[in-house]
Structure formats: C-alpha cells, structure tokens
Design a protein around this motif. Structure first.
Motif, PDB file in Angstrom:
ATOM      1  N   ILE A  71       9.495   3.331  -3.373  1.00 17.04           N
ATOM      2  CA  ILE A  71       8.978   4.838  -4.262  1.00 17.04           C
ATOM      3  C   ILE A  71       9.832   4.270  -5.688  1.00 17.04           C
ATOM      4  CG2 ILE A  71       9.916   7.182  -4.781  1.00 17.04           C
ATOM      5  CD1 ILE A  71      10.160   7.894  -1.756  1.00 17.04           C
ATOM      6  N   LEU A  72       8.828   3.978  -6.736  1.00 12.61           N
ATOM      7  CA  LEU A  72       9.357   3.672  -7.809  1.00 12.61           C
ATOM      8  C   LEU A  72       9.527   4.734  -8.727  1.00 12.61           C
ATOM      9  CD1 LEU A  72       6.667   1.538  -8.781  1.00 12.61           C
ATOM     10  CD2 LEU A  72       8.548   0.685  -7.052  1.00 12.61           C
ATOM     11  N   ASP A  73      10.757   5.338  -9.312  1.00 14.80           N
ATOM     12  CA  ASP A  73      10.674   6.320 -10.224  1.00 14.80           C
ATOM     13  C   ASP A  73      10.286   6.176 -11.527  1.00 14.80           C
ATOM     14  OD1 ASP A  73      13.786   8.007  -9.700  1.00 14.80           O
ATOM     15  OD2 ASP A  73      13.407   5.979  -8.704  1.00 14.80           O
ATOM     16  N   ASP A  95      -6.071   1.450  -3.887  1.00 15.89           N
ATOM     17  CA  ASP A  95      -5.528   0.431  -2.984  1.00 15.89           C
ATOM     18  C   ASP A  95      -4.205  -0.550  -3.639  1.00 15.89           C
ATOM     19  OD1 ASP A  95      -6.635  -1.515  -5.186  1.00 15.89           O
ATOM     20  OD2 ASP A  95      -8.632  -1.700  -3.414  1.00 15.89           O
ATOM     21  N   ARG A  96      -3.674   0.271  -4.503  1.00 16.92           N
ATOM     22  CA  ARG A  96      -2.604  -0.363  -5.473  1.00 16.92           C
ATOM     23  C   ARG A  96      -2.928  -1.782  -5.759  1.00 16.92           C
ATOM     24  NH1 ARG A  96      -1.223   4.181  -6.196  1.00 16.92           N
ATOM     25  NH2 ARG A  96       0.362   5.404  -5.331  1.00 16.92           N
ATOM     26  N   SER A  98      14.219  -3.958  -3.517  1.00 19.07           N
ATOM     27  CA  SER A  98      14.099  -2.882  -3.153  1.00 19.07           C
ATOM     28  C   SER A  98      11.935  -3.174  -2.080  1.00 19.07           C
ATOM     29  CB  SER A  98      12.565  -2.820  -4.407  1.00 19.07           C
ATOM     30  OG  SER A  98      12.152  -3.454  -4.892  1.00 19.07           O
ATOM     31  N   ARG A  99      11.598  -3.432  -1.202  1.00 17.43           N
ATOM     32  CA  ARG A  99      10.813  -4.053  -0.880  1.00 17.43           C
ATOM     33  C   ARG A  99       9.666  -4.109  -0.982  1.00 17.43           C
ATOM     34  NH1 ARG A  99      12.160  -0.720   4.340  1.00 17.43           N
ATOM     35  NH2 ARG A  99      11.630   0.547   3.171  1.00 17.43           N
ATOM     36  N   LEU A 100       9.448  -3.778  -2.987  1.00 11.90           N
ATOM     37  CA  LEU A 100       8.109  -4.477  -3.354  1.00 11.90           C
ATOM     38  C   LEU A 100       7.950  -5.710  -2.962  1.00 11.90           C
ATOM     39  CD1 LEU A 100       6.160  -2.212  -5.414  1.00 11.90           C
ATOM     40  CD2 LEU A 100       7.199  -4.156  -7.288  1.00 11.90           C
ATOM     41  N   GLN A 101       6.530  -5.484  -2.778  1.00  7.56           N
ATOM     42  CA  GLN A 101       6.016  -6.763  -2.287  1.00  7.56           C
ATOM     43  C   GLN A 101       4.699  -7.093  -2.925  1.00  7.56           C
ATOM     44  OE1 GLN A 101       6.337  -8.317   1.728  1.00  7.56           O
ATOM     45  NE2 GLN A 101       7.199  -6.587   2.070  1.00  7.56           N
ATOM     46  N   VAL A 102       4.550  -8.536  -3.272  1.00 12.80           N
ATOM     47  CA  VAL A 102       3.006  -8.845  -3.794  1.00 12.80           C
ATOM     48  C   VAL A 102       2.359  -9.520  -2.306  1.00 12.80           C
ATOM     49  CG1 VAL A 102       1.443 -10.207  -4.946  1.00 12.80           C
ATOM     50  CG2 VAL A 102       3.554  -9.536  -6.217  1.00 12.80           C
ATOM     51  N   LYS A 103       1.148  -8.496  -2.204  1.00 17.30           N
ATOM     52  CA  LYS A 103       1.081  -8.593  -0.375  1.00 17.30           C
ATOM     53  C   LYS A 103      -0.251  -9.766  -0.939  1.00 17.30           C
ATOM     54  CE  LYS A 103       2.936  -5.750   1.725  1.00 17.30           C
ATOM     55  NZ  LYS A 103       3.323  -5.905   2.727  1.00 17.30           N
ATOM     56  N   GLU A 115       1.090  -1.284  -0.042  1.00 20.92           N
ATOM     57  CA  GLU A 115       0.530  -0.384   0.021  1.00 20.92           C
ATOM     58  C   GLU A 115       1.139   1.229   0.215  1.00 20.92           C
ATOM     59  OE1 GLU A 115      -2.981  -0.300   3.321  1.00 20.92           O
ATOM     60  OE2 GLU A 115      -3.870  -1.694   2.379  1.00 20.92           O
ATOM     61  N   GLU A 116       1.623   1.277   0.183  1.00 19.76           N
ATOM     62  CA  GLU A 116       3.624   1.993   0.716  1.00 19.76           C
ATOM     63  C   GLU A 116       3.627   2.463  -0.927  1.00 19.76           C
ATOM     64  OE1 GLU A 116       3.482  -0.404   2.265  1.00 19.76           O
ATOM     65  OE2 GLU A 116       3.050   0.388   4.034  1.00 19.76           O
ATOM     66  N   VAL A 117       3.677   1.508  -1.889  1.00 17.28           N
ATOM     67  CA  VAL A 117       4.041   2.137  -3.184  1.00 17.28           C
ATOM     68  C   VAL A 117       3.835   3.582  -3.837  1.00 17.28           C
ATOM     69  CG1 VAL A 117       4.047   1.580  -5.761  1.00 17.28           C
ATOM     70  CG2 VAL A 117       4.463  -0.165  -3.603  1.00 17.28           C
ATOM     71  N   SER A 118       4.606   4.387  -4.129  1.00 15.60           N
ATOM     72  CA  SER A 118       4.076   5.387  -4.602  1.00 15.60           C
ATOM     73  C   SER A 118       5.609   5.536  -5.871  1.00 15.60           C
ATOM     74  CB  SER A 118       4.686   6.802  -3.558  1.00 15.60           C
ATOM     75  OG  SER A 118       6.102   6.634  -3.134  1.00 15.60           O
ATOM     76  N   ILE A 119       4.941   6.265  -6.864  1.00 20.13           N
ATOM     77  CA  ILE A 119       5.381   7.064  -7.983  1.00 20.13           C
ATOM     78  C   ILE A 119       5.827   8.192  -7.828  1.00 20.13           C
ATOM     79  CG2 ILE A 119       5.113   6.579 -10.535  1.00 20.13           C
ATOM     80  CD1 ILE A 119       3.340   5.029 -10.382  1.00 20.13           C
ATOM     81  N   GLY A 120       7.385   8.090  -8.427  1.00 22.12           N
ATOM     82  CA  GLY A 120       8.219   9.974  -8.227  1.00 22.12           C
ATOM     83  C   GLY A 120       9.079  10.327  -7.187  1.00 22.12           C
TER      84      GLY A 120
END
Length: 449
Positions: free
Chosen positions: A253-255, A271-272, A414-419, A229-234
């Motif tokens: 944070i994704l560029d 909700d990503r 990156s800690r990006l996860q599939v919840k 849920e904390e994924v953001s772009i920019g």
C-alpha cells in the motif's frame, strides 16, 4: 530565470562557471562558499538550499560532494531552480559516466558544451539526455577506475559484483570498436525513517522509495516495467504486512506516488505496468512514500545508567531482523553523551571483527562503526563514561537518542518489486542485459533512551 551557474568542489575551488546575464558580481562563488562554510562552523548545521546575501539569492544542491549553485537577484521559484540544478547534475553524470571533481576537470569542454545547450541567457532549453545527443558531439574522457570512490551497495546484483565500468560509464559513449553494449539497470532504493521508544516499540515509521532507471539502450525501444499486482495507492488504516519476510506475498500500500514525465500509465490501473519511451540516461521512474506498518530491518536497544559518583555506563545492542542470506554494510551507530563527559572507554564483544569506535569530544558523541552485519545476528557495545562534575538528575535526559545509518543490498522493506522488465525487440537476436537491484538505506533511524 537564473543569472549565474557554477560548480564548486568541497574545498571551494571553482570548477565550472557561467555568467548568463551580468547581474551578479563575479565574486559570488567565493561569497557563497564562505557563507556555507561559516554556517556549519557556527553550529547551525548545513546551510539551507536557498538563502540571500546582500540582495543576491543563492540556490544550491550538493551532489557527489560537489556544490551545484545558481544565483538570481530577482525572485524566482526556489523549487524550479533546485530541480534545474538536480537535472543539470544528472545530465552531466549521464555524459561523463561518473560525477566527481576529476571527471569534471577532465571533461570541462564537454561540460561547457552541455551547459550552452541546456541554458540560454539564463533560460532553460532542455534537460533531456536524448534531445542533447543531437547537439552535443564531444566524446567524454573516461576517469580511471582506481580514482573512483568505492561502489555503493546498489552495484551488487545477487551474489555477483559487476565491473566498475558497468556502473560508471557514460550512457552516450560507445565501447571500443564503435559498438555500444546494450544494458539497462533498474534500482529500487528505499530510505527508512523509524523511531523506537525506550522500550523498543515503533513510534513512527516511513519509507521514501525511488525506482531509478539507467539505460544504455540504443534506438529508444519501448520498455514495460511491471510491479506487484497487489500494489494499491491510498491507505485503509490497517496493517497488512506479514512480518515473516520482506519479500513475501501480500498487498503493498503506497500512501502516494509520482511518475517521471516520460512514463505512460495506460495500463497501470489494470496490471500495474509502466511504459517508457525515450530512455537514454538516468532518471527516477517513480517516487513513492509508505507510512503503513512495516518490518524494520534492525532493532536498537540502549541503556544508560549511573555506575558511580562520576561514572556512567552505556550498553548498546543492535539486532539484525532479516534473513541470514542478506548482509548489511556501512553501519554507523551514534549516541550523544552528557556534555560534561571527559573520558570514554569502549569494550567490544569477543570476536568482533571490522568494528571501529570513537569519541567525538567536540560535540560529545560516541560512534560505533561495523563493517558488516549478517542477518539474524546481534551485536553489543559496552561503553564506560567518566564525568567532570557531580551528577545531577537523570543522565538519560542528557544523553541520546541513539541514531543509526546503514545500507542493505538486495533487501526491500516495502516488498515493492519489479516482476518483469520487457524491452521491445528490434530483431530476434536483440537481447540486452537487464539488471534489477534492491537496496535499503536509513534516512532517520532513531531509538529513544
């Protein structure tokens, strides 16, 4: 759009060939391979993906050691043709289960049937595995598991190893008895590019990531894939990473990122979650790039110094900066040495198991291979160099930098996860297997001397 399409083995053997327009000479495959081979032998590195020989444009991508090539005399968008070649390779892999020279030779009838549906008179018709199922009826011939290359780290889920057939089977072929096992695999694959200064500080760091999906589901059920849920772009210019854990909480944070054409983003901003419809085959759900600060999994330190009139010494240390429950494999450390180096001797640390060392005299490079590295451990290599001439200047200017390649299953920088992975149920008893796997690899991992 294209005049010819062909697939060559790493030896240059022609495995598949289609001439769609008759505009290019039949010997184009031999011309292409000779040009690519000489390109490397001339010391100029790998041939570029697009080049011109005698008025013919050659486009190629390399997949699983095979050359997928297209030709055209007139100008055409290079990115369009290269993407077509990648998609053809992906479709063939979907149908055959594994992409290799042997699988193509055993299934050449099926491969030609696929090509006839994908391309007509040089123009693309479709590259969708789901659409092709209505027109392609040949069953793939399975390749024996003992003929396959060893499984990569993406074949590991937690502490269990899945059968080879689970990873390499065709997404359209049925199991014995006419039934199809319902499974879906999601791989989060991240390639790291990190440059360290001579004192160990990070100069540049970047993550190129892909969420890859491979589906064995029937009936095209809708799939919902939820990210953090904390994924953001920019970017906001600050470092938000807690170095305590690569799987800890906190914003990601994704560029920038892009999504596959089949992905619906109706609820992504809320909700990503990503929604997918037709899911047969293997494809990248999402590609992303991160240049925010992150914790690199390895620290590399190298010291090169003069130890005599015609001698030098090198000390390389590799520290694994990740939890001890995680194991990296396929580690290779390389260091170019001064061009006048004539002899190299290696000294491994006591108790070292599974290490390999080599001196590539042709390009004056030392190589140190490690079978595995457990998180939290440190490994050291001592190297003694002998030179052919008097030293002049600082030898560190003529050696290095140190580069490293590796693979870390079940690690995510990156800690990006599939919840969660939700599949629309066709019945109360419908419960397909779901596998979510992580793997981190090196793209360019370099330490300056």
């Amino acid at each position: 759009m294209i005049s010819q399409f062909f697939v060559l083995s790493r030896r240059g053997d022609n495995i598949v060939f289609r001439d769609y327009r008759g505009e290019v000479a039949k010997g184009s495959a031999e011309i292409f391979f000779r040009k690519v081979k000489f390109w490397k032998e001339d010391g100029e590195g790998e041939a570029p993906p697009v080049f011109n020989v005698d008025g013919v444009n050659y486009f190629h991508v390399k997949e699983a050691g095979l050359f997928f090539v297209a030709t055209r005399r007139v100008n055409v968008s290079p990115s369009l043709v290269l993407e077509l070649l990648r998609r053809i390779a992906r479709v063939i892999k979907d149908y055959l289960g594994v992409l290799s020279e042997e699988s193509l030779r055993k299934n050449f009838v099926l491969v030609y049937e696929l090509l006839d549906q994908v391309i007509d008179f040089g123009f693309v018709q479709t590259t969708s595995t789901e659409v092709l199922k209505s027109y392609v009826f040949n069953e793939p011939i399975a390749v024996a598991a003992d003929h396959l290359q060893p499984l990569g780290p993406a074949a590991i889920f937690m502490a269990k190893r899945m059968p080879v057939t689970t990873i390499t089977k065709s997404v359209v072929a049925n199991e014995r008895g006419g039934r199809k096992r319902e499974e879906i695999f999601v791989d989060i694959i991240e390639n790291l590019s990190v440059t360290f200064s001579s004192s160990g500080y990070i100069l540049t760091s970047e993550i190129d990531g892909t969420i890859q999906l491979k589906s064995y589901l029937t009936g095209n059920p809708n799939i919902r894939l939820a990210l953090n849920e904390e994924v953001s772009i920019g970017r906001d210019g600050g470092s938000t990473y807690d170095y305590g854990s690569s799987f800890g909480s906190g914003p990601v944070i994704l560029d920038d990122c892009n999504f596959h054409e089949s992905v619906r983003l109706d609820n992504f901003d809320v909700d990503r979650t990503l929604t997918l419809g037709s899911t047969d085959g293997e494809f990248p759900v999402m590609n992303y790039r991160i240049t925010q600060e992150f914790k690199p999994p390895f620290r590399i330190n190298a010291l090169v110094e003069e130890s005599g009139r015609l001698k030098g010494e090198v000390t390389i240390k590799v520290h694994a900066d990740f939890p001890s429950s995680i194991i990296a494999d396929k580690i290779m450390v390389q260091l170019p040495v001064p061009p006048y180096t004539t002899k190299v001797s290696f000294e491994l640390e006591p108790g070292a198991v599974g290490n390999t060392t080599d001196f590539k005299e042709a390009n004056k490079r030392i190589e140190w291979g490690l079978k595995k590295i457990v998180g939290g451990s440190e490994h050291t290599l001592h190297v003694k160099l002998t030179f052919a001439q008097e030293l002049r200047g600082n030898i560190t200017k003529e050696a290095g930098p140190v580069s490293m390649t590796f693979s870390i299953p079940m690690y995510n920088a990156s800690r990006l996860q599939v919840k969660y992975l939700h599949i629309t149920k066709k019945s109360k008893s419908y419960n397909p297997y779901r596998w979510v796997r992580y793997v981190t690899q090196s793209n360019s991992y370099v330490a300056r001397l």
